[in-house]
Design an enzyme around this catalytic site. Structure first.
Site, mmCIF file in Angstrom:
data_model
loop_
_atom_site.group_PDB
_atom_site.id
_atom_site.type_symbol
_atom_site.label_atom_id
_atom_site.label_comp_id
_atom_site.label_asym_id
_atom_site.label_seq_id
_atom_site.Cartn_x
_atom_site.Cartn_y
_atom_site.Cartn_z
ATOM 1 N N PHE A 128 16.944 2.289 -0.926
ATOM 2 C CA PHE A 128 16.257 2.894 -2.058
ATOM 3 C C PHE A 128 16.810 4.311 -2.236
ATOM 4 O O PHE A 128 16.892 5.077 -1.277
ATOM 5 C CB PHE A 128 14.748 2.933 -1.781
ATOM 6 C CG PHE A 128 13.929 3.308 -2.980
ATOM 7 C CD1 PHE A 128 13.628 2.376 -3.954
ATOM 8 C CD2 PHE A 128 13.471 4.600 -3.134
ATOM 9 C CE1 PHE A 128 12.868 2.724 -5.066
ATOM 10 C CE2 PHE A 128 12.710 4.955 -4.243
ATOM 11 C CZ PHE A 128 12.410 4.018 -5.209
ATOM 12 N N ASP A 199 11.496 2.699 6.654
ATOM 13 C CA ASP A 199 10.741 2.890 5.420
ATOM 14 C C ASP A 199 10.044 1.562 5.124
ATOM 15 O O ASP A 199 10.707 0.544 4.894
ATOM 16 C CB ASP A 199 11.704 3.297 4.292
ATOM 17 C CG ASP A 199 10.975 3.624 2.997
ATOM 18 O OD1 ASP A 199 9.855 3.116 2.800
ATOM 19 O OD2 ASP A 199 11.547 4.371 2.181
ATOM 20 N N TYR A 224 0.750 3.534 -2.917
ATOM 21 C CA TYR A 224 0.385 3.033 -4.254
ATOM 22 C C TYR A 224 0.975 1.671 -4.581
ATOM 23 O O TYR A 224 0.769 1.153 -5.653
ATOM 24 C CB TYR A 224 0.785 4.050 -5.334
ATOM 25 C CG TYR A 224 2.228 4.509 -5.303
ATOM 26 C CD1 TYR A 224 3.241 3.701 -5.813
ATOM 27 C CD2 TYR A 224 2.572 5.733 -4.753
ATOM 28 C CE1 TYR A 224 4.563 4.103 -5.762
ATOM 29 C CE2 TYR A 224 3.888 6.148 -4.701
ATOM 30 C CZ TYR A 224 4.873 5.329 -5.207
ATOM 31 O OH TYR A 224 6.180 5.730 -5.158
ATOM 32 N N LYS A 225 1.747 1.091 -3.655
ATOM 33 C CA LYS A 225 2.318 -0.232 -3.918
ATOM 34 C C LYS A 225 1.333 -1.301 -3.435
ATOM 35 O O LYS A 225 0.256 -1.415 -3.988
ATOM 36 C CB LYS A 225 3.692 -0.325 -3.259
ATOM 37 C CG LYS A 225 4.695 0.611 -3.965
ATOM 38 C CD LYS A 225 6.045 0.667 -3.304
ATOM 39 C CE LYS A 225 6.987 1.542 -4.133
ATOM 40 N NZ LYS A 225 8.125 2.035 -3.365
HETATM 41 C C1 LIG Z 1 8.710 3.234 -3.765
HETATM 42 C C2 LIG Z 1 9.584 3.691 -2.669
HETATM 43 C C3 LIG Z 1 9.590 5.023 -2.282
HETATM 44 C C4 LIG Z 1 8.762 5.982 -3.083
HETATM 45 O O1 LIG Z 1 8.848 7.281 -2.750
HETATM 46 P P1 LIG Z 1 7.900 8.342 -3.442
HETATM 47 O O2 LIG Z 1 8.219 9.573 -2.734
HETATM 48 O O3 LIG Z 1 6.484 7.871 -3.262
HETATM 49 O O4 LIG Z 1 8.204 8.374 -4.899
HETATM 50 C C5 LIG Z 1 10.365 5.387 -1.187
HETATM 51 N N1 LIG Z 1 11.123 4.486 -0.532
HETATM 52 C C6 LIG Z 1 11.145 3.190 -0.917
HETATM 53 C C7 LIG Z 1 11.978 2.202 -0.161
HETATM 54 C C8 LIG Z 1 10.398 2.762 -1.998
HETATM 55 O O5 LIG Z 1 10.427 1.496 -2.378
#
Ligand SMILES: *Cc1c(COP(=O)(O)O)cnc(C)c1O
Length: 414
Positions: A128, A199, A224-225
């Site tokens: 990501f 992560d 939030y997911k």
């Molecule tokens: C959604 C997601 C994030 C989100 O990071 P934010 O700091 O909350 O915007 C980070 N890493 C992965 C792998 C994600 O899917």
């Protein structure tokens, strides 16, 4: 395999589903099939009620006293411990704070201090992007003491060597849904003397994780997911107890201090994982998140996982049976054991196809360059929803609804 041959069969799978009643906990709009709970989970009824209570009763009623009388100050560790139960943590190893990106910065910085004699932060080419961006920013801040190396998914284990300081990986790939073997890769990194940061953004709340059994080092994840904490809900940090006193993180804000309300001029880190706090926590979001996590804790994780795999198998099977020869390719692993809680398909017109699906009330998302992504949240999705979503996909494809110019426009958020 649970691929229904008719809509009636899909409905009868729902009839036999022991998680079916969990859907009643959620507030979902009529006429929408929501396959994007991996990006922003919907609210539970309990979260909305709690938000109202915390805003009107606690904030408006008891004002600043609420930090003590309503336990606001304890929420980051309390909710952290609840999330910890979903990821194989011991009490006191998990804390809720900031965003996943900011938490990644903290653990990367902390871990790179520990591994100062090695130079490589190893990650995956298609990790990501925020994970790679944060590593790049940290390396720049450190004056180039470390460098980022990325490899293809299949090469990671081989790429770990005696110069690898940290292996930085996302457990479930956000585009493909492919899932790493967390325990095996952790062991491979440890065998070479490297630390691992996981992560769990696309795992927690959908895929059982056992960080303790894997003897993992650090993890971060998203609120939030699949945890349904609400837009911008804070994220979490997990640090194995054996590491907690060994290092500090550089965002040494007052709430990570051993005695924040002593107002001493010098920083002294709090004992344990509380040193990963920085500033004042977002109480409204934390309260909503706690309700989302409680809904998750009310069900058996293995049952959740079994339904998630069954929903994915059904989606894959139905697309192959009912949308064959329409140019859609399966991107996710076919083997449910290697797949997170999503199914991704590719098509050159993926963006327009998704817009046409959304216009029909089937909400998934698009990821460049050509991916249609369908998140499968087992707490509120039904097999009949999967049936209807695939029917809508077939209609969009056969009617070439993606050619409609209004589906070609790209919004800021996709
Ligand atoms: C959604 C997601 C994030 C989100 O990071 P934010 O700091 O909350 O915007 C980070 N890493 C992965 C792998 C994600 O899917």
């Amino acid at each position: 395999m649970s691929v229904p041959a008719t809509r009636e069969e899909a409905v009868s799978l729902d009839g036999a589903d022991r998680l079916a009643r969990e859907r009643e906990r959620f507030v979902l709009p009529e006429g929408v099939i929501y396959l994007d709970g991996n990006s922003l989970g919907p609210p539970t009824k309990a979260s909305l009620a709690r938000l109202d209570r915390v805003a009107r009763g606690e904030w408006a009623g008891d004002l600043i006293k609420s930090w003590n009388t309503h336990g606001w100050i304890d929420l980051p560790l309390r909710v952290g411990d609840k999330i910890g139960r979903l990821i194989g943590a011991q009490p006191g190893e998990t804390v809720v704070a900031d965003s996943t990106s900011v938490n990644l910065f903290k653990v990367l910085a902390a871990a790179s201090r520990l591994a100062a004699d090695r130079s490589v932060i190893l990650s995956q080419d298609d990790n990501f992007p925020t994970d790679l961006y944060i590593a790049q920013g940290l390396i720049e801040l450190g004056g180039g003491r470390h460098r980022l190396r990325t490899t293809a998914e299949a090469e990671i284990a081989r790429a770990i060597d005696s110069d690898t300081a940290i292996v930085l990986l996302t457990h479930v790939n956000y585009r493909t849904g492919a899932m790493h073997d967390l325990a095996t890769l952790t062991a491979a990194a440890h065998a070479k003397g490297a630390l691992v940061i996981w992560d769990l953004a696309h795992s927690v709340g959908a895929v059982p994780v056992d960080l303790g059994a894997a003897k993992a080092d650090f993890a971060v994840g998203c609120g939030y997911k699949f945890l349904n904490g609400g837009p911008g809900a804070p994220a979490f940090v997990w640090v194995a107890r054996r590491h907690q006193e060994r290092f500090t993180q550089p965002l040494s804000g007052w709430l990570g201090h051993a005695q924040p309300f002593a107002f001493a001029p010098g920083y002294a880190p709090a004992p344990g994982v509380a040193r990963f706090l920085c500033g004042t926590p977002p109480i409204l979001s934390l309260a909503a998140l706690e309700e989302g996590v409680d809904a998750m804790l009310a069900v058996e994780p293995q049952r959740l996982r079994a339904k998630s795999i069954a929903l994915g198998d059904a989606l894959i099977g139905l697309v192959e049976a009912r949308c064959a020869r329409l140019g859609l390719e399966l991107v996710s692993p076919r083997d449910g054991a290697r797949r997170g809680s999503q199914v991704s398909l590719s098509h050159p017109r993926a963006h327009e196809i998704m817009q046409a699906l959304i216009a029909r009330g089937v909400i998934g998302d698009f990821r460049p360059p050509d991916i249609l992504r369908f998140g499968l949240a087992p707490l509120y999705l039904r097999f009949a929803d999967i049936w209807d979503a695939v029917e809508a996909l077939g209609t969009v494809m056969r009617g070439r609804e993606f050619d409609d110019p209004r589906h070609g426009q790209r919004a800021k958020v996709t």
